[in-house]
Enzyme design. Structure first.
Site, PDB file in Angstrom:
ATOM      1  N   ARG A  63     -25.349 -12.806 -41.723  1.00  0.00           N
ATOM      2  CA  ARG A  63     -26.713 -13.264 -41.988  1.00  0.00           C
ATOM      3  C   ARG A  63     -27.280 -12.679 -43.274  1.00  0.00           C
ATOM      4  O   ARG A  63     -28.486 -12.774 -43.522  1.00  0.00           O
ATOM      5  CB  ARG A  63     -27.618 -12.903 -40.801  1.00  0.00           C
TER       6      ARG A  63
ATOM      7  N   TYR B  63     -19.174 -16.371 -45.506  1.00  0.00           N
ATOM      8  CA  TYR B  63     -20.583 -16.036 -45.257  1.00  0.00           C
ATOM      9  C   TYR B  63     -21.438 -16.410 -46.475  1.00  0.00           C
ATOM     10  O   TYR B  63     -21.169 -15.998 -47.595  1.00  0.00           O
ATOM     11  CB  TYR B  63     -20.758 -14.549 -44.899  1.00  0.00           C
TER      12      TYR B  63
ATOM     13  N   SER C  72      -9.285 -12.767 -35.961  1.00  0.00           N
ATOM     14  CA  SER C  72     -10.542 -13.053 -35.278  1.00  0.00           C
ATOM     15  C   SER C  72     -10.428 -14.398 -34.583  1.00  0.00           C
ATOM     16  O   SER C  72      -9.788 -15.314 -35.124  1.00  0.00           O
ATOM     17  CB  SER C  72     -11.695 -13.076 -36.287  1.00  0.00           C
TER      18      SER C  72
ATOM     19  N   LEU D 256     -25.383  -9.283 -29.438  1.00  0.00           N
ATOM     20  CA  LEU D 256     -26.684  -9.597 -28.805  1.00  0.00           C
ATOM     21  C   LEU D 256     -26.768 -11.090 -28.512  1.00  0.00           C
ATOM     22  O   LEU D 256     -27.866 -11.636 -28.345  1.00  0.00           O
ATOM     23  CB  LEU D 256     -27.842  -9.203 -29.736  1.00  0.00           C
TER      24      LEU D 256
ATOM     25  N   GLY E 143     -25.633  -7.402 -36.058  1.00  0.00           N
ATOM     26  CA  GLY E 143     -25.880  -8.510 -36.976  1.00  0.00           C
ATOM     27  C   GLY E 143     -27.231  -8.472 -37.646  1.00  0.00           C
ATOM     28  O   GLY E 143     -27.532  -9.301 -38.504  1.00  0.00           O
TER      29      GLY E 143
ATOM     30  N   ARG F 186     -33.891  -1.835 -37.595  1.00  0.00           N
ATOM     31  CA  ARG F 186     -33.074  -2.183 -36.417  1.00  0.00           C
ATOM     32  C   ARG F 186     -31.631  -1.706 -36.579  1.00  0.00           C
ATOM     33  O   ARG F 186     -30.990  -1.302 -35.611  1.00  0.00           O
ATOM     34  CB  ARG F 186     -33.095  -3.691 -36.183  1.00  0.00           C
TER      35      ARG F 186
HETATM   36  P1  NAP Z   1     -26.175 -10.270 -33.031  1.00  0.00           P
HETATM   37  O1  NAP Z   1     -26.440  -8.812 -33.178  1.00  0.00           O
HETATM   38  O2  NAP Z   1     -25.765 -10.814 -31.712  1.00  0.00           O
HETATM   39  O3  NAP Z   1     -27.474 -11.095 -33.470  1.00  0.00           O
HETATM   40  C1  NAP Z   1     -28.204 -10.755 -34.599  1.00  0.00           C
HETATM   41  C2  NAP Z   1     -29.516 -11.503 -34.574  1.00  0.00           C
HETATM   42  O4  NAP Z   1     -30.369 -10.904 -33.602  1.00  0.00           O
HETATM   43  C3  NAP Z   1     -30.251 -11.445 -35.906  1.00  0.00           C
HETATM   44  O5  NAP Z   1     -30.834 -12.718 -36.162  1.00  0.00           O
HETATM   45  C4  NAP Z   1     -31.309 -10.395 -35.660  1.00  0.00           C
HETATM   46  O6  NAP Z   1     -32.478 -10.619 -36.425  1.00  0.00           O
HETATM   47  C5  NAP Z   1     -31.610 -10.602 -34.210  1.00  0.00           C
HETATM   48  N1  NAP Z   1     -32.151  -9.364 -33.636  1.00  0.00           N
HETATM   49  C6  NAP Z   1     -31.530  -8.187 -33.480  1.00  0.00           C
HETATM   50  N2  NAP Z   1     -32.350  -7.274 -32.920  1.00  0.00           N
HETATM   51  C7  NAP Z   1     -33.527  -7.893 -32.739  1.00  0.00           C
HETATM   52  C8  NAP Z   1     -34.747  -7.483 -32.204  1.00  0.00           C
HETATM   53  N3  NAP Z   1     -34.925  -6.237 -31.715  1.00  0.00           N
HETATM   54  N4  NAP Z   1     -35.762  -8.383 -32.156  1.00  0.00           N
HETATM   55  C9  NAP Z   1     -35.570  -9.643 -32.610  1.00  0.00           C
HETATM   56  N5  NAP Z   1     -34.413 -10.088 -33.153  1.00  0.00           N
HETATM   57  C10 NAP Z   1     -33.409  -9.222 -33.199  1.00  0.00           C
HETATM   58  O7  NAP Z   1     -25.072 -10.561 -34.092  1.00  0.00           O
HETATM   59  P2  NAP Z   1     -24.679 -11.768 -35.091  1.00  0.00           P
HETATM   60  O8  NAP Z   1     -25.510 -11.676 -36.315  1.00  0.00           O
HETATM   61  O9  NAP Z   1     -24.650 -13.071 -34.381  1.00  0.00           O
HETATM   62  O10 NAP Z   1     -23.187 -11.349 -35.415  1.00  0.00           O
HETATM   63  C11 NAP Z   1     -22.918 -10.008 -35.857  1.00  0.00           C
HETATM   64  C12 NAP Z   1     -21.794  -9.981 -36.825  1.00  0.00           C
HETATM   65  O11 NAP Z   1     -20.617 -10.467 -36.189  1.00  0.00           O
HETATM   66  C13 NAP Z   1     -21.927 -10.855 -38.071  1.00  0.00           C
HETATM   67  O12 NAP Z   1     -22.715 -10.271 -39.087  1.00  0.00           O
HETATM   68  C14 NAP Z   1     -20.500 -10.977 -38.493  1.00  0.00           C
HETATM   69  O13 NAP Z   1     -20.088  -9.821 -39.201  1.00  0.00           O
HETATM   70  C15 NAP Z   1     -19.783 -11.076 -37.164  1.00  0.00           C
HETATM   71  N6  NAP Z   1     -19.518 -12.472 -36.765  1.00  0.00           N
HETATM   72  C16 NAP Z   1     -18.224 -12.877 -36.745  1.00  0.00           C
HETATM   73  C17 NAP Z   1     -17.898 -14.146 -36.347  1.00  0.00           C
HETATM   74  C18 NAP Z   1     -16.456 -14.545 -36.309  1.00  0.00           C
HETATM   75  O14 NAP Z   1     -16.148 -15.739 -36.136  1.00  0.00           O
HETATM   76  N7  NAP Z   1     -15.548 -13.619 -36.487  1.00  0.00           N
HETATM   77  C19 NAP Z   1     -18.896 -15.063 -35.947  1.00  0.00           C
HETATM   78  C20 NAP Z   1     -20.229 -14.625 -35.966  1.00  0.00           C
HETATM   79  C21 NAP Z   1     -20.521 -13.322 -36.362  1.00  0.00           C
HETATM   80  P3  NAP Z   1     -32.932  -9.555 -37.577  1.00  0.00           P
HETATM   81  O15 NAP Z   1     -31.946  -9.673 -38.688  1.00  0.00           O
HETATM   82  O16 NAP Z   1     -34.289 -10.031 -37.950  1.00  0.00           O
HETATM   83  O17 NAP Z   1     -32.949  -8.197 -36.944  1.00  0.00           O
END
Ligand code: NAP
Length: 297
Positions: free
Chosen positions: A29, A59, A160, A214, A261, A267
């Site tokens: 993100r 990304y 992955s 999350l 993420g 955070r």
């Molecule tokens: P996540 O941690 O499940 O979700 C992150 C989202 O939650 C962000 O939009 C964040 O917003 C929000 N968030 C977190 N804490 C919050 C809070 N207290 N209140 C409100 N919103 C909150 O993870 P993800 O971004 O989906 O994925 C994490 C990482 O996994 C990625 O960056 C990437 O490196 C990896 N990934 C890999 C794949 C793959 O295919 N291998 C696919 C997807 C992701 P804010 O930024 O505003 O805090």
């Protein structure tokens, strides 16, 4: 009563010689053009004890463009030469819209060079095949990856979104170990508990990086059954439900590394609160059942 508490100790990344933190920070993100906010995020990650940084060439696609997240991170790294040595840098390749996948040797070889260039680093610590390309024989994938390792461009290899059989087939053609796998894993997505991904990881010492710990944000707040149990669990230990969600992922005996993420420095810093949360079996399984909506037999 015995409780399960995630370890805050750094550990080897699978069978590699790399040592990583129990939590990672991810750049799916990551947006923008200015490096100052990126530096703030990097510093927040360091403050949380995070040394494992996860990105991918794709990304930015759908927004500013393919490669832009790597390039922005690379510009931040180039501004301070001391940063790189404090990090284990993981990236990925193989998703090629609109194909959508290409893990041919020619493509991977060029993709690794392109990632090195955008990240402005000499070697990628962990290179992961982002998703399986069904049209490339694993022998060919292995050949390209072996040349990248032997050429000093990549230190360790991972996958992955690979099923255990897909990881094993690729491993069959490699002389170096696949040191990590990266499934989606949270209370909302538990397939890796059942499809053998986490069992293979424990049996073969493969590190597990969990994406969307999350549920992409869906576990935040108390408005879902799992989110509300996580918030309650967190409050027992004086932290929020986000910390409890990360702790839930880390409590698995595969010593799963959640990839945080958030792109909000406060955070990211607070992710270290996850180490404060403990679980009884009953509490952990209650969150799982609330997340899946299915009662365990
Ligand atoms: P996540 O941690 O499940 O979700 C992150 C989202 O939650 C962000 O939009 C964040 O917003 C929000 N968030 C977190 N804490 C919050 C809070 N207290 N209140 C409100 N919103 C909150 O993870 P993800 O971004 O989906 O994925 C994490 C990482 O996994 C990625 O960056 C990437 O490196 C990896 N990934 C890999 C794949 C793959 O295919 N291998 C696919 C997807 C992701 P804010 O930024 O505003 O805090």
């Amino acid at each position: 009563m015995t409780t399960i508490r995630p370890s805050r100790e750094p550990r080897p990344l699978g069978k590699s010689e790399l040592t990583v933190s129990p939590i990672s920070w991810g750049m799916w993100r990551l947006e923008g053009t200015d490096t100052a906010p990126v530096r703030a995020l990097i510093d927040a990650a360091f403050e949380a004890g995070i040394t494992l940084f996860d990105t991918a060439d794709i990304y930015g696609f759908g927004g500013p463009g393919f490669g832009t997240a790597e390039a922005l991170f690379g510009r931040a790294l180039a501004e301070d030469a001391s940063l790189r040595d404090r990090m284990v840098i993981a990236t990925k390749g193989g998703i090629t819209p609109p194909a959508p996948y290409d893990s041919s040797a020619a493509y991977l070889t060029a993709a690794i060079d392109a990632s090195l260039g955008r990240l402005r680093i000499d070697v990628i610590d962990l290179y992961q095949i982002h998703r399986r390309d069904f049209l490339t024989h694993p022998h060919e994938v292995a050949g390209a990856l072996t040349r990248a390792v032997e050429g000093g461009k990549v230190r360790a290899l991972g996958v992955s979104n690979h099923a255990p059989a897909e990881l094993s087939a690729l491993q069959r053609f490699l002389d170096v170990p696949i040191v990590s796998t990266q499934p989606e894993f949270s209370a909302l997505q538990v397939a890796s508990l059942y499809d053998g991904t986490l069992d293979q990881a424990m049996a073969d010492d493969v590190a597990v990086l969990a994406w969307s710990p999350l549920g992409g944000g869906r576990l935040v707040g108390g408005d879902t059954p799992a989110g509300s149990l996580l918030a309650e669990q967190g409050s027992t230990y004086g932290v929020d439900g986000t910390a409890a969600a990360l702790s839930w992922v880390m409590a698995h005996p595969a010593r799963v590394i959640p990839i945080v993420g958030s792109q909000n420095p406060a955070r990211v810093r607070a992710s270290a609160d996850a180490f404060k949360v403990e679980w009884t079996r009953e509490q952990w399984y209650a969150v799982m059942q609330a997340g899946t909506g299915e009662k365990l037999p």
